[in-house]
Design a protein around this motif. Structure first.
Motif, mmCIF file in Angstrom:
data_model
loop_
_atom_site.group_PDB
_atom_site.id
_atom_site.type_symbol
_atom_site.label_atom_id
_atom_site.label_comp_id
_atom_site.label_asym_id
_atom_site.label_seq_id
_atom_site.Cartn_x
_atom_site.Cartn_y
_atom_site.Cartn_z
ATOM 1 N N GLY A 270 0.821 -1.203 0.000
ATOM 2 C CA GLY A 270 0.000 0.000 0.000
ATOM 3 C C GLY A 270 0.856 1.254 0.000
ATOM 4 N N ALA A 271 0.290 2.344 -0.500
ATOM 5 C CA ALA A 271 1.048 3.588 -0.680
ATOM 6 C C ALA A 271 1.536 4.163 0.640
ATOM 7 N N GLU A 272 0.688 4.101 1.698
ATOM 8 C CA GLU A 272 1.100 4.683 2.974
ATOM 9 C C GLU A 272 2.308 3.950 3.551
ATOM 10 N N PHE A 273 2.269 2.628 3.541
ATOM 11 C CA PHE A 273 3.356 1.843 4.106
ATOM 12 C C PHE A 273 4.648 2.084 3.328
ATOM 13 N N ILE A 274 4.548 2.103 1.995
ATOM 14 C CA ILE A 274 5.735 2.363 1.182
ATOM 15 C C ILE A 274 6.296 3.746 1.500
ATOM 16 N N GLY A 275 5.414 4.733 1.686
ATOM 17 C CA GLY A 275 5.875 6.075 2.031
ATOM 18 C C GLY A 275 6.600 6.120 3.358
ATOM 19 N N VAL A 276 6.085 5.408 4.353
ATOM 20 C CA VAL A 276 6.751 5.352 5.662
ATOM 21 C C VAL A 276 8.129 4.717 5.531
ATOM 22 N N LEU A 277 8.205 3.616 4.804
ATOM 23 C CA LEU A 277 9.488 2.936 4.636
ATOM 24 C C LEU A 277 10.504 3.824 3.911
ATOM 25 N N ARG A 278 10.049 4.529 2.902
ATOM 26 C CA ARG A 278 10.957 5.435 2.184
ATOM 27 C C ARG A 278 11.470 6.534 3.122
ATOM 28 N N THR A 279 10.588 7.051 3.963
ATOM 29 C CA THR A 279 10.993 8.099 4.897
ATOM 30 C C THR A 279 11.999 7.581 5.912
#
Length: 428
Positions: A270-279
């Motif tokens: 999901g987009a939110e989880f990927i965003g957290v991991l990238r951060t």
């Protein structure tokens, strides 16, 4: 069979609760660095089963980073099988400790990888499980079995792959593990919160390392994280979920025993989880190297990833706040009788059911199911072997039959599904 469970976190706790309903073993020692956590698991088991069943369980302290400590505890309790349920960083020591104690070994995640120093997104460096497979001859010479990657993914996904290759296809184009869920975790006010349902330490390791793909004409190679996005339709009401390539053991295991042109693993993040991991990666908070930080007691050494894990809710505790289902499965394409075929073999775990039946959230419960079934097959002699072997090295039908058979008839009552695009021709 006498079992030592190393780690009483979410999966170790669920494993003990599932095993408590079975009769195939004589004793189970639940161990953890935090003795109180192991004792809580044993107490939870005692509350759910009769006195003779509960008497098989005991709690112990263990330092999983010390192979000698693992061997000593296993020897003290005359352990026949060491079940590794701690983070994969501890695989080398638990693996070595089991062998030193003359016990068989099982795990659900394999020894860690390290990227290629110059071309991390094209070539493999040290691969998952490479250190364990290097010890295969030692385990074989001692007549001991190390069954590696025997959780749900890897584990059940590999069993599905073996079943598909043996029973459903003449030739296989791709073996693709596909994992997705519709799980939601909420706070006391009913607001959706970010709370991973599995170890964030392990999730960071899997998702930010270069994903590995295997192709028959190339062997193993890597890509950038989150590559090749696709929308996969998951069953049982979960629906479409965007999945991306993630480093996972199936890609390292399946080609060793199964014949396919391509092997992949894609995870519905999901987009939110990927965003957290990238951060986390951008800020260096995914690092496992210790840094010096200030504290009231003075400077302390701590790994940023450990801080992230400590700051988030413990996956073992979020079950009452979580709703939804998780699906683990293997998507397979190829041919049968000269015609194209595409199937998805899967198992769905419903959080409402696992909480009601076991007091355990569905992701860790589903992960813990596979090793208990495998231990029972080993205890019965249905599965046997020596050396470092993956789930694909064993017959799939006995596993799937025992898993699906009703509890009243001696099974686990866990049906698995098959979505099939192919129908056998009928006689005119």
């Amino acid at each position: 069979m006498r079992i030592l469970v190393v780690g009483a976190g979410g999966v170790g706790d669920a494993l003990a609760k599932i095993a408590a309903r079975r009769t195939f073993f004589e004793a189970m020692v639940v161990s953890d660095y935090d003795l109180a956590r192991a004792q809580r698991t044993v107490a939870a088991v005692t509350d759910r089963v009769d006195a003779p069943s509960a008497a098989r369980f005991s709690a112990a302290h263990i330092d999983a980073s010390d192979a000698d400590a693992v061997a000593a505890l296993a020897t003290e309790h005359q352990i026949t099988h060491v079940m590794n349920a701690v983070e994969p960083a501890f695989v080398p020591t638990v693996f070595a400790g089991a062998l030193a104690a003359g016990a068989d070994y099982l795990d659900m995640a394999m020894s860690l990888s390290s990227p290629h120093p110059e071309r991390p997104y094209a070539q493999t460096g040290v691969m998952l499980g490479e250190a364990q497979f290097a010890a295969d001859s030692i385990w074989r010479d001692q007549g001991r079995l190390a069954l590696v990657g025997m959780g749900v993914e890897p584990g059940l996904s590999d069993i599905f792959a073996r079943y598909a290759c043996d029973e459903l296809f003449d030739s296989v184009e791709e073996l693709g593990t596909r994992d997705g869920a519709n799980l939601v975790v909420r706070d006391d006010d009913g607001n959706e919160i970010f709370a991973p349902s599995f170890s964030i330490w392990t999730t960071i390791e899997e998702c930010l390392n270069p994903p590995v793909i295997w192709e028959k004409d190339r062997g193993w190679f890597t890509t950038p994280p989150f590559s090749e996005p696709e929308v996969f339709e998951f069953p049982d009401g979960i629906g479409p979920v965007e999945c991306v390539n993630v480093e996972h053991e199936e890609v390292l295991l399946m080609p060793r025993w199964l014949d396919a042109r391509r092997v992949t693993f894609k995870y519905g993040l999901g987009a939110e989880f990927i965003g957290v991991l990238r951060t986390l990666h951008t800020l260096g908070l995914d690092s496992t190297a210790a840094i010096t930080v200030r504290s009231p007691a003075g400077p302390v050494e701590v790994a940023p990833r450990d801080v992230v894990a400590a700051a988030l809710p413990d996956p073992a505790t979020i079950g009452p706040r979580m709703t939804g289902k998780t699906c683990a499965g293997t998507w397979v394409t190829g041919t049968r009788d000269g015609r194209p075929r595409e199937v998805y073999l899967y198992h769905v775990s419903d959080n409402e059911w696992t909480m009601r039946e076991y007091g355990t959230q569905c992701v860790v419960w589903q992960t813990a199911l596979g090793p208990v079934v495998a231990l029972e097959l080993l205890a019965a002699g249905t599965w046997s072997g020596a050396g470092v072997l993956g789930p694909e090295a064993f017959g799939a039908q006995p596993f799937l039959e025992l898993m699906a058979r009703s509890e009243s008839d001696g099974g686990y009552g866990q049906a698995w599904g098959l979505r099939d695009s192919w129908a056998a021709p009928t006689d005119a």
